[in-house]
Each structure stands twice: as structure tokens, then as C-alpha cells.
Design an enzyme around this catalytic site. Structure first.
Site, mmCIF file in Angstrom:
data_model
loop_
_atom_site.group_PDB
_atom_site.id
_atom_site.type_symbol
_atom_site.label_atom_id
_atom_site.label_comp_id
_atom_site.label_asym_id
_atom_site.label_seq_id
_atom_site.Cartn_x
_atom_site.Cartn_y
_atom_site.Cartn_z
ATOM 1 N N ASP A 1 -6.245 -4.804 -17.220
ATOM 2 C CA ASP A 1 -5.511 -3.812 -17.802
ATOM 3 C C ASP A 1 -5.947 -3.341 -19.166
ATOM 4 O O ASP A 1 -5.135 -3.251 -19.979
ATOM 5 C CB ASP A 1 -4.196 -4.424 -17.687
ATOM 6 C CG ASP A 1 -3.744 -4.982 -16.415
ATOM 7 O OD1 ASP A 1 -3.900 -4.212 -15.451
ATOM 8 O OD2 ASP A 1 -3.006 -5.882 -16.313
ATOM 9 N N GLU B 1 4.920 6.435 -10.019
ATOM 10 C CA GLU B 1 3.450 6.168 -9.528
ATOM 11 C C GLU B 1 3.402 7.014 -8.336
ATOM 12 O O GLU B 1 2.135 7.867 -8.355
ATOM 13 C CB GLU B 1 3.393 4.679 -9.125
ATOM 14 C CG GLU B 1 3.398 3.865 -10.220
ATOM 15 C CD GLU B 1 3.392 2.175 -9.540
ATOM 16 O OE1 GLU B 1 2.938 1.408 -10.398
ATOM 17 O OE2 GLU B 1 3.584 2.030 -8.516
ATOM 18 N N ASN C 1 1.244 3.265 -2.520
ATOM 19 C CA ASN C 1 0.475 4.115 -3.146
ATOM 20 C C ASN C 1 -0.745 4.527 -2.494
ATOM 21 O O ASN C 1 -0.957 5.851 -2.357
ATOM 22 C CB ASN C 1 0.082 3.443 -4.711
ATOM 23 C CG ASN C 1 1.073 3.464 -5.493
ATOM 24 O OD1 ASN C 1 1.189 4.422 -6.177
ATOM 25 N ND2 ASN C 1 1.717 2.456 -6.049
ATOM 26 N N ASN D 1 -7.189 2.188 -12.348
ATOM 27 C CA ASN D 1 -6.391 1.611 -11.784
ATOM 28 C C ASN D 1 -5.095 2.092 -12.126
ATOM 29 O O ASN D 1 -4.979 2.715 -13.327
ATOM 30 C CB ASN D 1 -6.529 -0.003 -12.645
ATOM 31 C CG ASN D 1 -5.570 -0.974 -12.134
ATOM 32 O OD1 ASN D 1 -5.188 -1.109 -11.150
ATOM 33 N ND2 ASN D 1 -5.091 -1.715 -13.202
ATOM 34 N N LEU E 1 -5.282 -7.250 -6.827
ATOM 35 C CA LEU E 1 -5.093 -8.302 -7.682
ATOM 36 C C LEU E 1 -6.260 -9.254 -8.334
ATOM 37 O O LEU E 1 -6.243 -10.096 -9.331
ATOM 38 C CB LEU E 1 -4.142 -9.323 -7.251
ATOM 39 C CG LEU E 1 -2.541 -8.746 -6.798
ATOM 40 C CD1 LEU E 1 -1.590 -9.874 -6.287
ATOM 41 C CD2 LEU E 1 -2.151 -8.108 -8.040
ATOM 42 N N GLY F 1 0.797 -1.167 -0.079
ATOM 43 C CA GLY F 1 -0.108 0.052 -0.070
ATOM 44 C C GLY F 1 0.667 1.182 -0.036
ATOM 45 O O GLY F 1 0.390 2.408 0.324
ATOM 46 N N HIS G 1 -1.158 0.618 -13.478
ATOM 47 C CA HIS G 1 -0.332 -0.557 -13.929
ATOM 48 C C HIS G 1 0.963 -0.147 -14.047
ATOM 49 O O HIS G 1 1.433 0.825 -14.830
ATOM 50 C CB HIS G 1 -1.149 -0.916 -15.181
ATOM 51 C CG HIS G 1 -0.189 -2.375 -15.685
ATOM 52 N ND1 HIS G 1 -0.674 -3.474 -14.994
ATOM 53 C CD2 HIS G 1 0.449 -2.718 -16.445
ATOM 54 C CE1 HIS G 1 0.312 -4.572 -15.661
ATOM 55 N NE2 HIS G 1 0.941 -3.815 -16.468
HETATM 56 C C1 GRF Z 1 2.094 -0.840 -8.096
HETATM 57 O O1 GRF Z 1 3.091 -1.150 -8.754
HETATM 58 C C2 GRF Z 1 0.963 -0.679 -9.169
HETATM 59 O O2 GRF Z 1 1.289 -0.184 -10.121
HETATM 60 C C3 GRF Z 1 0.538 -2.068 -9.311
HETATM 61 O O3 GRF Z 1 0.420 -2.643 -7.878
HETATM 62 C C4 GRF Z 1 1.533 -2.085 -7.155
HETATM 63 C C5 GRF Z 1 1.282 -1.713 -5.924
HETATM 64 O O4 GRF Z 1 2.138 -1.278 -4.817
HETATM 65 N N1 GRF Z 1 -0.756 -2.322 -9.572
HETATM 66 P P1 GRF Z 1 1.964 -0.453 -3.618
HETATM 67 O O5 GRF Z 1 1.291 -1.907 -2.634
HETATM 68 O O6 GRF Z 1 1.127 0.498 -3.706
HETATM 69 O O7 GRF Z 1 3.351 -0.594 -2.939
#
Ligand code: GRF
Length: 302
Positions: free
Chosen positions: A256, A285, A125, A213, A196, A123, A215
Site C-alpha cells: 500500500d 470503488e 470490483n 491497486n 492479498l 470480486g 485500497h
Molecule cells: C476492496 O475493498 C478493495 O479495496 C480491496 O479489496 C476489496 C475487494 O473487494 N483491495 P471485492 O472482492 O472486489 O468485492
């Protein structure tokens, strides 16, 4: 019965076996220790014996379960299990309607746009999104949703005092897909940040063009089932790509696949490994996702 338990606890057969063994060993050890304690105390009155015995095993059992679960590598499962039992006994329901509201906006009015973040992993992000909107005048991260009880993102939700919900496979794919729960929480946007599972059509159509989303590659290349996390970066390097990047896109019913909102590139240099590439992508990101979410929500509002 066993397949029911597998679905309910979201575990495979091998893990279920270890969990059941943990229950059995911890149960036997509790009974044994309880009896030892009682004979040590030498209580004669029958009712006092029963009361003390019940209290003793109520205290010993969770301790035993935690100890034995460490031995069988099932600590995370039992931490969640005991937590859920505790909440049930002490009256805190996991029903979203009773979950605490985010602290930033204690009394959200009708103008607040509420986001739910779906994530299965650590998490990072999610944390960036929460930080970005912490003092936002009308956008609020109101809920964190995960399919994994031990996911790091749930720890972030706890720390940030954001409501969270652990979803179960059966209900997600064959039930109401949690549409009612999310609606009762007035969620207007959903952000998938490392989630996922593929979204069921029921959920996708209920939040049409309101699910985003991220990616970690330049779609349409290197996307689809099985291409997540380090698998993506491995594939990019193996293919000899000179550049990779991030794609932020709307979600439809295909992995995706939905319309692209934003892309940003990064060079794949000689000597890059999946790990070094992952770090570059993660920086992109973190820098872009919160801002893009804000722009999308602003554009719908205007
Ligand atoms: C990220 O790389 C995102 O692009 C993908 O899952 C990852 C999540 O990373 N969909 P985090 O748990 O936010 O570090």
C-alpha cells in the site's frame, strides 16, 4: 512430504489433516462399496470382474470423496481437486497458453491492451471492471488471477468466459512469479482488486508503473500488512476518523505504498459501523476504479 503438500495445496496443517482423512475415508468406503457391488453381481469371469470393478470404483470414488468432504467441511478443496483431475484426464490443460480467450474480442490485434485482474475474494470490483470494458474498443480484461482456488472471482471469470489462472505460493515467491505466463498472454496492465499477497519484486519490475491497486482507505493512513477488508474499516472507526475513502495507486514493493493516482473521500458519520462504512466505500470503488484504470491506460497510450 507434508510440508510439500501444504505448499502445493496452499493449506495449513489442520486443513491438510482433514483433506488426508477425507481421502482415507473415501478410499475405504469406495473399496467396501465396490466389493459389495461385485458380490451382488456375482460375476465369475475374472477379466469381466476386473473391468467392472475398475469402472465401478472409478465412478464411486469421486462420489464418495464429495460426500465425505462435505462431512469434513472440505467440499471447496475437493471440488477444485476433482475439477483439476477431470481436466487432466479429459485433456484440458491449465496452462495459460491453452486457456480460452475472452469472447468480447475473439481475434485481438496488436492494438488491444490486455489487463489481468488479480483478486483473492468475491470480486465485485472485478465484475465492475469487466462490465466497464466489455465493449471497449481497445482495452480488454484478458485474465483473472487468484491465489485461492475457491475465490468467487474465479466463478465470475468462468461466467464471463475469461481465462483464469490459480497461482501457487512457491512459484509466485520463489519461482518466476508467473511473469512468463502473463507475458505469453500479452498482459500489459495488472489490476489488484482485493489481492492479498504482496507482489514479488520480479513481477513489480516487469510491469513498472503498470500495476494498479485499490485500497479501501485514504493512504498513507490505514495501510500496510494486515490492513485489508473489514480490518481497515474497524481501524478507521476505532481511531475516530471523520472521513475515510478509497485510494487507487501504483504498486511498488511495499504494501500500500506506491504513488497515488486517485483518492475519493466519504464521511464517517456517527453511528457508522465497519459494515456500513464498508458499503459506502464499496460504492465509491465501483464508481471510480474502472474509470481510473481507463484513464491510466489512455494516458500511457497518448
Ligand atoms: C476492496 O475493498 C478493495 O479495496 C480491496 O479489496 C476489496 C475487494 O473487494 N483491495 P471485492 O472482492 O472486489 O468485492
Amino acid at each position: 512430504m507434508f510440508s510439500g503438500l501444504k505448499k502445493r495445496w496452499n493449506v495449513n496443517g489442520w486443513r491438510l489433516l482433514l483433506i488426508l482423512i477425507t481421502f482415507a475415508v473415501a478410499g475405504s468406503a469406495t473399496g467396501y462399496l465396490g466389493k459389495m457391488l461385485m458380490s451382488f453381481l456375482g460375476i465369475e469371469s475374472a477379466w469381466l470382474y476386473i473391468i467392472i470393478y475398475v469402472v465401478a470404483i472409478t465412478i464411486i470414488w469421486p462420489l464418495m470423496v464429495v460426500l465425505v468432504s462435505l462431512f469434513f467441511g472440505q467440499f471447496n478443496f475437493f471440488r477444485g481437486y476433482l475439477g483439476r483431475m477431470g481436466k487432466r484426464v479429459f485433456g484440458k490443460k491449465k496452462n495459460p497458453a491453452s486457456l480460452p480467450l475472452t469472447q468480447t474480442h475473439p481475434e485481438p490485434g496488436p492494438k488491444i491492451v490486455r489487463i489481468a485482474i488479480f483478486a483473492s475474494g468475491t470480486g465485485t470490483n472485478a465484475q465492475k471492471i469487466i462490465d466497464h470494458f466489455r465493449h471497449h474498443p481497445f482495452i480488454q480484461v484478458s485474465m483473472v488471477v487468484s491465489n485461492k482456488p475457491a475465490a468467487g472471482v474465479l466463478g465470475i471469470a468462468r461466467k464471463e468466459r475469461i481465462a483464469s489462472m490459480v497461482i501457487e505460493k512457491e512459484k509466485f515467491f520463489r519461482g518466476n512469479a508467473y511473469v512468463d505466463e502473463l507475458k505469453s498472454y500479452q498482459i500489459e496492465f495488472i489490476v489488484l482488486a482485493g489481492f492479498l499477497w504482496k507482489l514479488p519484486s520480479r513481477l513489480v519490475s516487469a510491469w513498472h508503473k503498470r500495476i494498479i491497486n485499490i485500497h479501501p482507505a485514504l493512504l498513507p493512513k490505514f495501510g500496510g500488512k494486515g490492513l485489508y477488508g473489514h480490518h481497515v474499516h474497524e481501524a478507521v472507526i476505532k481511531a475516530g476518523e471523520k472521513e475515510s475513502g478509497i485510494t487507487i495507486h501504483y504498486v511498488d514493493e511495499i504494501y500500500d505504498h506506491g504513488e497515488t493516482i486517485f483518492q475519493e473521500k466519504v464521511l464517517v458519520e456517527n453511528g457508522d459501523t465497519p459494515e456500513t462504512l464498508a458499503l459506502k466505500i464499496q460504492a465509491l470503488e465501483h464508481a471510480h476504479l474502472p474509470k481510473v484504470i481507463e484513464q491510466v491506460i489512455q494516458s500511457v497510450r497518448n
